[in-house]
Motif scaffolding. Sequence first.
Motif, PDB file in Angstrom:
ATOM      1  N   THR A   1      54.341  31.285  44.093  1.00  0.00           N
ATOM      2  CA  THR A   1      55.150  32.690  44.231  1.00  0.00           C
ATOM      3  C   THR A   1      56.729  32.368  44.326  1.00  0.00           C
ATOM      4  O   THR A   1      57.134  31.636  45.159  1.00  0.00           O
ATOM      5  CB  THR A   1      54.598  33.433  45.504  1.00  0.00           C
ATOM      6  OG1 THR A   1      53.102  33.671  45.792  1.00  0.00           O
ATOM      7  CG2 THR A   1      55.271  34.698  45.968  1.00  0.00           C
TER       8      THR A   1
ATOM      9  N   TYR B   1      60.268  34.431  44.464  1.00  0.00           N
ATOM     10  CA  TYR B   1      60.848  35.659  44.760  1.00  0.00           C
ATOM     11  C   TYR B   1      62.313  35.551  44.227  1.00  0.00           C
ATOM     12  O   TYR B   1      62.834  34.494  44.147  1.00  0.00           O
ATOM     13  CB  TYR B   1      61.201  35.775  46.141  1.00  0.00           C
ATOM     14  CG  TYR B   1      59.889  36.064  47.122  1.00  0.00           C
ATOM     15  CD1 TYR B   1      59.142  37.281  46.962  1.00  0.00           C
ATOM     16  CD2 TYR B   1      59.057  35.058  47.604  1.00  0.00           C
ATOM     17  CE1 TYR B   1      58.030  37.648  47.624  1.00  0.00           C
ATOM     18  CE2 TYR B   1      57.843  35.195  48.268  1.00  0.00           C
ATOM     19  CZ  TYR B   1      57.258  36.586  48.322  1.00  0.00           C
ATOM     20  OH  TYR B   1      55.957  36.767  48.894  1.00  0.00           O
TER      21      TYR B   1
ATOM     22  N   SER C   1      58.947  39.633  42.381  1.00  0.00           N
ATOM     23  CA  SER C   1      58.194  38.288  42.618  1.00  0.00           C
ATOM     24  C   SER C   1      57.191  37.973  41.433  1.00  0.00           C
ATOM     25  O   SER C   1      56.951  38.898  40.407  1.00  0.00           O
ATOM     26  CB  SER C   1      57.403  38.009  43.897  1.00  0.00           C
ATOM     27  OG  SER C   1      56.201  39.045  43.653  1.00  0.00           O
ATOM     28  N   VAL C   2      56.842  36.857  41.171  1.00  0.00           N
ATOM     29  CA  VAL C   2      55.978  36.210  40.136  1.00  0.00           C
ATOM     30  C   VAL C   2      55.055  35.181  40.753  1.00  0.00           C
ATOM     31  O   VAL C   2      55.614  34.412  41.596  1.00  0.00           O
ATOM     32  CB  VAL C   2      56.759  35.793  38.852  1.00  0.00           C
ATOM     33  CG1 VAL C   2      57.652  34.546  39.227  1.00  0.00           C
ATOM     34  CG2 VAL C   2      55.742  35.215  37.886  1.00  0.00           C
ATOM     35  N   GLY C   3      53.791  35.280  40.339  1.00  0.00           N
ATOM     36  CA  GLY C   3      53.040  34.016  41.031  1.00  0.00           C
ATOM     37  C   GLY C   3      51.648  33.966  40.397  1.00  0.00           C
ATOM     38  O   GLY C   3      51.253  34.642  39.367  1.00  0.00           O
TER      39      GLY C   3
ATOM     40  N   GLY D   1      50.855  37.069  37.558  1.00  0.00           N
ATOM     41  CA  GLY D   1      51.638  38.383  37.497  1.00  0.00           C
ATOM     42  C   GLY D   1      52.845  38.350  37.701  1.00  0.00           C
ATOM     43  O   GLY D   1      53.285  37.434  38.723  1.00  0.00           O
ATOM     44  N   VAL D   2      53.462  39.504  37.517  1.00  0.00           N
ATOM     45  CA  VAL D   2      54.841  39.654  37.904  1.00  0.00           C
ATOM     46  C   VAL D   2      54.639  41.031  38.496  1.00  0.00           C
ATOM     47  O   VAL D   2      54.306  41.910  38.286  1.00  0.00           O
ATOM     48  CB  VAL D   2      55.832  39.875  36.643  1.00  0.00           C
ATOM     49  CG1 VAL D   2      57.388  39.834  36.997  1.00  0.00           C
ATOM     50  CG2 VAL D   2      55.752  38.619  35.868  1.00  0.00           C
ATOM     51  N   SER D   3      55.916  41.229  39.648  1.00  0.00           N
ATOM     52  CA  SER D   3      56.014  42.617  40.142  1.00  0.00           C
ATOM     53  C   SER D   3      56.095  43.626  38.942  1.00  0.00           C
ATOM     54  O   SER D   3      56.724  43.532  38.012  1.00  0.00           O
ATOM     55  CB  SER D   3      57.349  42.560  40.894  1.00  0.00           C
ATOM     56  OG  SER D   3      57.470  41.817  41.795  1.00  0.00           O
ATOM     57  N   SER D   4      55.599  44.848  39.170  1.00  0.00           N
ATOM     58  CA  SER D   4      55.575  45.942  38.325  1.00  0.00           C
ATOM     59  C   SER D   4      57.032  46.626  38.363  1.00  0.00           C
ATOM     60  O   SER D   4      57.536  47.343  37.162  1.00  0.00           O
ATOM     61  CB  SER D   4      54.622  47.083  38.509  1.00  0.00           C
ATOM     62  OG  SER D   4      54.817  47.349  39.951  1.00  0.00           O
ATOM     63  N   GLN D   5      57.957  46.738  39.498  1.00  0.00           N
ATOM     64  CA  GLN D   5      59.005  47.172  39.642  1.00  0.00           C
ATOM     65  C   GLN D   5      59.920  46.470  40.680  1.00  0.00           C
ATOM     66  O   GLN D   5      59.327  45.585  41.589  1.00  0.00           O
ATOM     67  CB  GLN D   5      59.077  48.598  39.792  1.00  0.00           C
ATOM     68  CG  GLN D   5      58.313  49.006  41.000  1.00  0.00           C
ATOM     69  CD  GLN D   5      58.082  50.509  41.111  1.00  0.00           C
ATOM     70  OE1 GLN D   5      58.300  51.272  40.215  1.00  0.00           O
ATOM     71  NE2 GLN D   5      57.555  51.133  42.151  1.00  0.00           N
TER      72      GLN D   5
ATOM     73  N   VAL E   1      60.074  43.494  48.705  1.00  0.00           N
ATOM     74  CA  VAL E   1      60.120  42.309  48.082  1.00  0.00           C
ATOM     75  C   VAL E   1      61.382  41.259  48.549  1.00  0.00           C
ATOM     76  O   VAL E   1      61.495  40.232  48.973  1.00  0.00           O
ATOM     77  CB  VAL E   1      59.950  42.053  46.540  1.00  0.00           C
ATOM     78  CG1 VAL E   1      60.073  40.667  46.008  1.00  0.00           C
ATOM     79  CG2 VAL E   1      58.506  42.522  46.467  1.00  0.00           C
TER      80      VAL E   1
ATOM     81  N   LEU F   1      63.025  41.617  51.220  1.00  0.00           N
ATOM     82  CA  LEU F   1      62.760  41.275  52.754  1.00  0.00           C
ATOM     83  C   LEU F   1      61.901  40.079  52.779  1.00  0.00           C
ATOM     84  O   LEU F   1      62.264  39.077  53.507  1.00  0.00           O
ATOM     85  CB  LEU F   1      62.274  42.595  53.523  1.00  0.00           C
ATOM     86  CG  LEU F   1      62.398  42.757  54.920  1.00  0.00           C
ATOM     87  CD1 LEU F   1      64.169  43.039  55.391  1.00  0.00           C
ATOM     88  CD2 LEU F   1      61.649  43.756  55.363  1.00  0.00           C
ATOM     89  N   GLN F   2      60.825  40.023  51.954  1.00  0.00           N
ATOM     90  CA  GLN F   2      59.873  39.233  52.018  1.00  0.00           C
ATOM     91  C   GLN F   2      60.455  37.773  51.489  1.00  0.00           C
ATOM     92  O   GLN F   2      60.168  36.892  52.123  1.00  0.00           O
ATOM     93  CB  GLN F   2      58.513  39.240  50.986  1.00  0.00           C
ATOM     94  CG  GLN F   2      57.653  40.267  51.589  1.00  0.00           C
ATOM     95  CD  GLN F   2      56.461  40.530  50.499  1.00  0.00           C
ATOM     96  OE1 GLN F   2      56.305  39.476  49.798  1.00  0.00           O
ATOM     97  NE2 GLN F   2      56.147  41.870  50.366  1.00  0.00           N
TER      98      GLN F   2
ATOM     99  N   TRP G   1      59.994  34.391  53.410  1.00  0.00           N
ATOM    100  CA  TRP G   1      59.108  33.305  52.631  1.00  0.00           C
ATOM    101  C   TRP G   1      60.039  32.050  52.600  1.00  0.00           C
ATOM    102  O   TRP G   1      59.423  30.921  52.950  1.00  0.00           O
ATOM    103  CB  TRP G   1      59.189  33.483  51.143  1.00  0.00           C
ATOM    104  CG  TRP G   1      58.905  32.195  50.314  1.00  0.00           C
ATOM    105  CD1 TRP G   1      57.841  31.656  50.077  1.00  0.00           C
ATOM    106  CD2 TRP G   1      59.829  31.652  49.479  1.00  0.00           C
ATOM    107  NE1 TRP G   1      57.884  30.346  49.400  1.00  0.00           N
ATOM    108  CE2 TRP G   1      59.210  30.583  48.846  1.00  0.00           C
ATOM    109  CE3 TRP G   1      61.263  31.864  48.915  1.00  0.00           C
ATOM    110  CZ2 TRP G   1      59.688  29.566  48.131  1.00  0.00           C
ATOM    111  CZ3 TRP G   1      61.550  30.833  48.149  1.00  0.00           C
ATOM    112  CH2 TRP G   1      61.228  29.645  47.782  1.00  0.00           C
TER     113      TRP G   1
END
Lengths: 95, 422
Positions: free
Chosen positions: B362, B364, B374-376, B396-400, B405, B407-408, B412
């Motif tokens: 993952t 970020y 993010s992508v993972g 996959g990749v975040s849609s937007q 994210v 904050l994560q 992370w």
Amino acid sequence: MCLPGSAVAADHAGDGARLAAPCAGCHGTAGRPPADSVMPGLAGRDAAELTGLLEAYRSGERASEEMGRIARGYNDAEIAALSAWFAAQSPRSEP
Amino acid sequence: MTLTRRHMLVGGAALLSALPVRAERILPATGPRVVVVGGGWGGLTAAKYIRLLDPGIEVVLIERRTQFHSCPVSNWVIGHLRTIDDITHAYDALAKRHGVRLLHAEVEAVDVDAGAVVTSDGVVAGDRLVLSPGVAFDYAGIAGWDAAAATRFPAAWSPGPETAVLRAQLAEIPDGGRVALSIPPSPYRCPPGPYERISLIAAYLKQHRPGATITVLDANQKIVSKGKIFKAAWDELYPGIIDYRPDSPLVQVDAATGTLSTDFDDVTADVANVIPPQRTPALLRDAGLVPDGATWAPVDPYGFTSTLAPHVHIIGDATDQTTVGKVPKSGFIANSMGKVAARAAVAALSGREAPPPSLINTCYSLVSQDEGASVGAVYSYDPETKRLQVRPGSSGVSSQRSAAVALQAWDWARAIWQDMLG
């Protein structure tokens, strides 16, 4: 090592530690994240609860793009092994 | 301490202590031992997890630096969101909590056949080697590259002093000034990293330096990772600030004028960040672990063993993706690889077969000071191709972009630092 993929997966599905190790990249070693993290702790939680969460992420019933992707990477036996392993870890906090 | 004992052995010859003592064996083993080279994301993880898996195995970790600087989230420092202290950590806990023997020394050579590592402090031998050397920067194809260029155009692609230099350079830019940034051909360490850096520099300029812009010379045909997300963020958040030029490899620099050149363009800037082409460090090439003419070290990802020396493990950014499978050169992947190699090394030392690998990635990236993406993917081993394979549906990749994210992303980093160092 010459076994077909499915047989390898079946042989080792019970190896929760091996499957759980990369989860520590977000959730901390053995599922114990640092204090005040937005990443939830996994150690010592009920196995059925963890299985339910992973299944809900996998189906999309519970929304999280990060956990949705990851949950779709595991079959039922692997989710059961992951859940059982985290449930068996002591939830004591890391420094 | 053993180091003190060694200094006693070489006697009072203070002059000699600055020279490599090649023949001298140091840190004699008391049982089965793994020697880990490199205290970055792969090496730290391998060292800690070998000890967690089997405390009966001694681990010596060799790293020249005495403090850990995080490469992931180092763009946050360059963009003035965090300080260098926020991404700097001590190595002590590995020794105190996990009994890893830390040796802060320069690695000069790896003797694959002897299972030994030649360091500036002496030779360390083990039953198994795990090599996690990171990447080397290759400036050979850039005309005009010299000492002045190295000072003026810091890569800041390994975290540490250069990260702080680039951050300070950015603060010196005048209103209406110009930043230039060059991206090397893929593969390089951290695929979305250059684009995150561009975003955070643009955010800084927008907020603090009215009229300032950033010109990007990308050797690649298009944005290498999270392209749609970055493009949308650049158009919507930084209109008129980012001049992105794909298919524009850097061929020449001029430190005196601050100019970066492609075959077609010259870009003169107040601050220029040259992210150079990358390869496996010469240390591994000299050890016979990189074939002639190759750029990266080939491995079998079942246990991350060298295809040229199957008893030696190689992990992290130095590995050849054409042999590993389609995994990115990311910190998360290096951490995952460290765990697989740890399991494989422990199994080998006890004469058992290692279980198959299971990895997660993952990554970020921030696209602004408070939004990210993010992508993972999840990976397992395909015995047919002997490569890692993405588990169907898991990539996959975040849609937007989102604030959640962003904050994560910081938490992370905190969690994975703890997983490596705590």
